[in-house]
Design a protein around this motif. Structure first.
Motif, short mmCIF file in Angstrom:
data_model
loop_
_atom_site.label_atom_id
_atom_site.label_comp_id
_atom_site.label_asym_id
_atom_site.label_seq_id
_atom_site.Cartn_x
_atom_site.Cartn_y
_atom_site.Cartn_z
N GLY A 163 63.16 52.82 61.47
CA GLY A 163 62.13 52.17 62.49
C GLY A 163 61.75 50.74 62.08
O GLY A 163 60.97 50.21 62.96
N TYR A 164 62.02 50.43 61.07
CA TYR A 164 61.66 48.87 60.46
C TYR A 164 62.58 47.93 61.44
O TYR A 164 64.03 48.20 61.63
N THR A 165 62.02 46.89 61.83
CA THR A 165 62.75 45.86 62.77
C THR A 165 63.11 44.76 61.97
O THR A 165 63.76 43.77 62.48
N ASN A 166 62.48 44.47 60.99
CA ASN A 166 62.80 43.23 60.25
C ASN A 166 63.07 43.48 58.78
O ASN A 166 62.38 44.30 58.36
N LEU A 167 64.16 43.09 58.37
CA LEU A 167 64.39 43.21 56.96
C LEU A 167 64.56 42.06 56.15
O LEU A 167 64.56 40.81 56.58
N HIS A 216 53.86 34.45 50.23
CA HIS A 216 54.56 34.16 51.48
C HIS A 216 54.01 35.34 52.41
O HIS A 216 54.85 35.66 53.48
N TRP A 217 52.85 35.89 52.24
CA TRP A 217 52.60 36.91 53.04
C TRP A 217 52.64 36.74 54.79
O TRP A 217 53.15 37.46 55.57
N ALA A 218 52.35 35.42 55.19
CA ALA A 218 52.38 34.97 56.70
C ALA A 218 53.98 35.37 57.07
O ALA A 218 54.16 35.14 58.15
N ASP A 219 54.95 35.11 56.12
CA ASP A 219 56.16 35.31 56.42
C ASP A 219 56.74 36.73 56.88
O ASP A 219 57.85 36.83 57.30
N PHE A 220 56.04 37.70 56.68
CA PHE A 220 56.44 39.16 56.97
C PHE A 220 55.49 39.80 57.69
O PHE A 220 54.41 40.33 57.58
N PRO A 221 56.14 39.76 59.17
CA PRO A 221 55.50 40.65 60.16
C PRO A 221 55.32 42.15 59.87
O PRO A 221 56.43 42.57 59.47
N SER A 222 54.41 42.74 60.44
CA SER A 222 54.33 44.21 60.14
C SER A 222 55.68 44.80 60.87
O SER A 222 56.40 44.39 61.67
N ASN A 223 56.01 46.04 60.23
CA ASN A 223 57.39 46.65 60.46
C ASN A 223 58.28 46.25 59.77
O ASN A 223 59.56 46.14 60.12
#
Length: 320
Positions: A163-167, A216-223
């Motif tokens: 169910g994760y949408t970004n890798l 780089h936390w801002a680069d990683f959306p939830s999921n």
């Protein structure tokens, strides 16, 4: 303890025939050789390694040469050593461990090489004994490896299925075949499946991965799921996510690679691609002993022997 004479009597052959079956099996008819080996097994007869070495003009020693520092915090090399040592023991061979400061110490019948880098190939080319690499190489040497390309494809596919949408692929900052294969597997997967993804290379240390997440936390959306090239990086990524106040695996997923110990001691036990290191060590020995028994001209990339043993996904707490 059974003797050569005991084997000869039980097999109803001469001691010379038994000796020939041990030291020059190609000179004994297959059915007779099998009969003698069966008797040896029944009597638990162990040929004298020193005597065999004298007859064959071999040392009965194989060197495992490690070209990188061994980390005491994980048993990666211990599992590899166990597979190599156990298989060599079955063939009455001894194992000698060599590191960067002991390459040239004593004689041997062949080498298993691991952790090798481009700068080491000049030394390898001078060797007269058979060589087997632990890991893919482009110089034509025989090798044993896992399918790094397919392993990352499988990790990525599982992340999407979960169910994760970004890798995000977190690779190791080395220009070596295993890393190239893993990165290629990731790129091909996100292209073929039209998945949102990015790739980064880091030094293979937990704190480096943790710092990377913070910076780089801002680069990683939830999921987002992080597909890591080592469990060490996976632990660092996981710690970074938790320090940001987010949840693993609900908000973010993490998948490692290796599966030898570190995956078990993570804050949330890592889902990981588990390498069959013991089986790979045994396979490297069998390939090397075959080369020792049948010496020939140096290999080229066209006649390179390779044994590929697939890693398997071990599902734990860091994915849904």
């Amino acid at each position: 303890m059974a003797t050569l004479n005991d084997v000869a009597k039980r097999a109803n052959v001469s001691k010379m025939t038994v000796s020939r079956a041990i030291n020059h099996p190609e000179q004994v008819r297959p059915e007779l050789r099998d009969s003698i080996l069966h008797v040896m097994a029944e009597l638990n007869y162990q040929p004298n390694a020193a005597a065999r070495a004298l007859v064959s003009r071999r040392t009965r020693v194989v060197k495992l040469t490690i070209f990188e520092d061994m980390d005491t915090t994980e048993p990666y090399y211990m599992m590899l050593l166990a597979g190599i040592a156990n298989e060599l023991n079955q063939h009455q061979y001894a194992l000698q461990l060599a590191t960067r400061n002991s390459y040239e110490v004593s004689e041997c019948d062949g080498y298993i090489l691991t952790g090798i880098r481009q700068k080491n190939y000049a030394w390898v080319e001078q060797l007269k004994q058979p060589v087997v690499f632990f890991g893919r190489n482009q110089q034509g040497y025989d090798y044993v490896d896992t399918n790094n390309y397919q392993a990352i494809q499988d990790s990525s596919a599982y992340a999407i299925q979960s169910g994760y949408t970004n890798l995000v692929f977190v690779g190791i900052a080395v220009d070596e075949p295993f890393e190239q294969d893993r990165e290629r597997g990731f790129r091909d997967f996100i292209t073929a499946n039209q998945v949102s993804g990015q790739l980064v290379q880091l030094a293979n240390h937990c704190h480096v991965a943790t710092d990377y997440v913070r910076q780089h936390w801002a680069d990683f959306p939830s999921n987002t799921a992080f597909i890591c090239a080592s469990d060490r990086l996976g632990i660092g990524i996981e710690d970074g996510i938790i320090l940001q106040g987010k949840r693993v695996p609900e908000d973010y997923g993490v998948i490692g690679f290796d599966g030898v110990l570190l995956n078990q001691i993570a804050s949330k036990r890592l889902t990981t691609m588990k390498q069959p290191l013991e089986a790979m060590g045994r396979a490297a020995v069998r390939l090397l002993l075959a080369n020792i028994a049948n010496p020939g001209s140096p290999a080229t990339p066209h006649d390179q022997e390779k044994i590929i043993i697939n890693s398997r996904l071990s599902i734990a707490e860091s994915t849904r």
